[in-house]
Design a protein around this motif. Structure first.
Motif, PDB file in Angstrom:
ATOM      1  N   TYR A  52       0.823  -1.207   0.000  1.00  0.00           N
ATOM      2  CA  TYR A  52       0.000   0.000   0.000  1.00  0.00           C
ATOM      3  C   TYR A  52       0.858   1.259   0.000  1.00  0.00           C
ATOM      4  CZ  TYR A  52      -4.284  -2.608   0.997  1.00  0.00           C
ATOM      5  OH  TYR A  52      -5.363  -3.443   0.938  1.00  0.00           O
ATOM      6  N   PHE A  53       2.034   1.164   0.587  1.00  0.00           N
ATOM      7  CA  PHE A  53       2.909   2.328   0.718  1.00  0.00           C
ATOM      8  C   PHE A  53       3.403   2.820  -0.647  1.00  0.00           C
ATOM      9  CE2 PHE A  53       6.932   4.438   2.070  1.00  0.00           C
ATOM     10  CZ  PHE A  53       6.373   5.361   2.940  1.00  0.00           C
ATOM     11  N   ILE A  54       3.615   1.912  -1.583  1.00  0.00           N
ATOM     12  CA  ILE A  54       4.156   2.282  -2.899  1.00  0.00           C
ATOM     13  C   ILE A  54       3.263   3.294  -3.617  1.00  0.00           C
ATOM     14  CG2 ILE A  54       4.782   1.403  -5.184  1.00  0.00           C
ATOM     15  CD1 ILE A  54       5.702  -1.204  -3.657  1.00  0.00           C
ATOM     16  N   PRO A  55       1.965   3.021  -3.805  1.00  0.00           N
ATOM     17  CA  PRO A  55       1.144   4.042  -4.474  1.00  0.00           C
ATOM     18  C   PRO A  55       0.993   5.320  -3.649  1.00  0.00           C
ATOM     19  CG  PRO A  55      -0.212   2.152  -3.865  1.00  0.00           C
ATOM     20  CD  PRO A  55       1.208   1.782  -3.593  1.00  0.00           C
ATOM     21  N   ALA A  56       1.021   5.203  -2.319  1.00  0.00           N
ATOM     22  CA  ALA A  56       0.910   6.401  -1.486  1.00  0.00           C
ATOM     23  C   ALA A  56       2.107   7.321  -1.708  1.00  0.00           C
ATOM     24  CB  ALA A  56       0.779   6.018  -0.018  1.00  0.00           C
ATOM     25  N   VAL A  57       3.302   6.751  -1.762  1.00  0.00           N
ATOM     26  CA  VAL A  57       4.503   7.549  -2.017  1.00  0.00           C
ATOM     27  C   VAL A  57       4.488   8.108  -3.439  1.00  0.00           C
ATOM     28  CG1 VAL A  57       7.024   7.446  -2.247  1.00  0.00           C
ATOM     29  CG2 VAL A  57       5.919   6.429  -0.258  1.00  0.00           C
ATOM     30  N   MET A  58       3.998   7.323  -4.385  1.00  0.00           N
ATOM     31  CA  MET A  58       3.870   7.831  -5.751  1.00  0.00           C
ATOM     32  C   MET A  58       2.965   9.067  -5.782  1.00  0.00           C
ATOM     33  SD  MET A  58       3.548   4.234  -7.861  1.00  0.00           S
ATOM     34  CE  MET A  58       2.938   5.033  -9.331  1.00  0.00           C
ATOM     35  N   ALA A  59       1.881   9.032  -5.035  1.00  0.00           N
ATOM     36  CA  ALA A  59       0.970  10.181  -4.988  1.00  0.00           C
ATOM     37  C   ALA A  59       1.656  11.395  -4.365  1.00  0.00           C
ATOM     38  CB  ALA A  59      -0.304   9.820  -4.221  1.00  0.00           C
ATOM     39  N   VAL A  60       2.419  11.170  -3.295  1.00  0.00           N
ATOM     40  CA  VAL A  60       3.157  12.289  -2.692  1.00  0.00           C
ATOM     41  C   VAL A  60       4.100  12.901  -3.723  1.00  0.00           C
ATOM     42  CG1 VAL A  60       4.901  12.924  -0.964  1.00  0.00           C
ATOM     43  CG2 VAL A  60       2.996  11.435  -0.313  1.00  0.00           C
TER      44      VAL A  60
END
Length: 126
Positions: A114-122
């Motif tokens: 889940y962290f991967i897309p969240a960091v991509m959004a940041v």
């Protein structure tokens, strides 16, 4: 229009709002399961407080992601989406910390996904 950012924000919104709803609708069951999950850790006496903090973070992240999606669609602004993605990352780091403390490495691995897309959004919205 940054459609990828909108899709990730919607993904994060669904993830965190649904998770928050689950915590609210079955608070007692969640506290009971987590007390058992963290029984042998330094978090064993802080489960209700920790769960409340996670709930608050999830709801803030989810709401910011919804508002950010709408903001991106309507006027192209990115600030609410950025805040939503940042709160999502903070929430996931807290969850990862808990899973690592509990030595639940499969749970920690799931959180990393889940962290991967969240960091991509940041990154995209920053």
């Amino acid at each position: 229009m940054n459609y990828a950012s909108i899709l990730i924000l919607l993904f994060l919104a669904v993830t965190f709002i649904q998770s928050g709803y689950d915590k609210v609708s079955d608070w007692k069951g969640n506290v009971g399961w987590l007390k058992e999950h963290f029984a042998q850790t330094l978090l064993r006496n802080s489960v209700p407080l920790a769960l409340f903090i996670i709930l608050a973070l999830e709801l803030v992240a989810g709401i910011f992601c919804v508002v950010g999606s709408i903001q991106l669609l309507t006027n192209g602004e990115r600030n609410y989406g950025f805040y939503g993605a940042v709160f999502a990352c903070i929430t996931l780091i807290f969850l990862l910390f808990g899973q690592r403390i509990a030595k639940d490495y499969d749970g920690a691995r799931t959180i990393a996904i889940y962290f991967i897309p969240a960091v991509m959004a940041v990154y995209w919205l920053g």
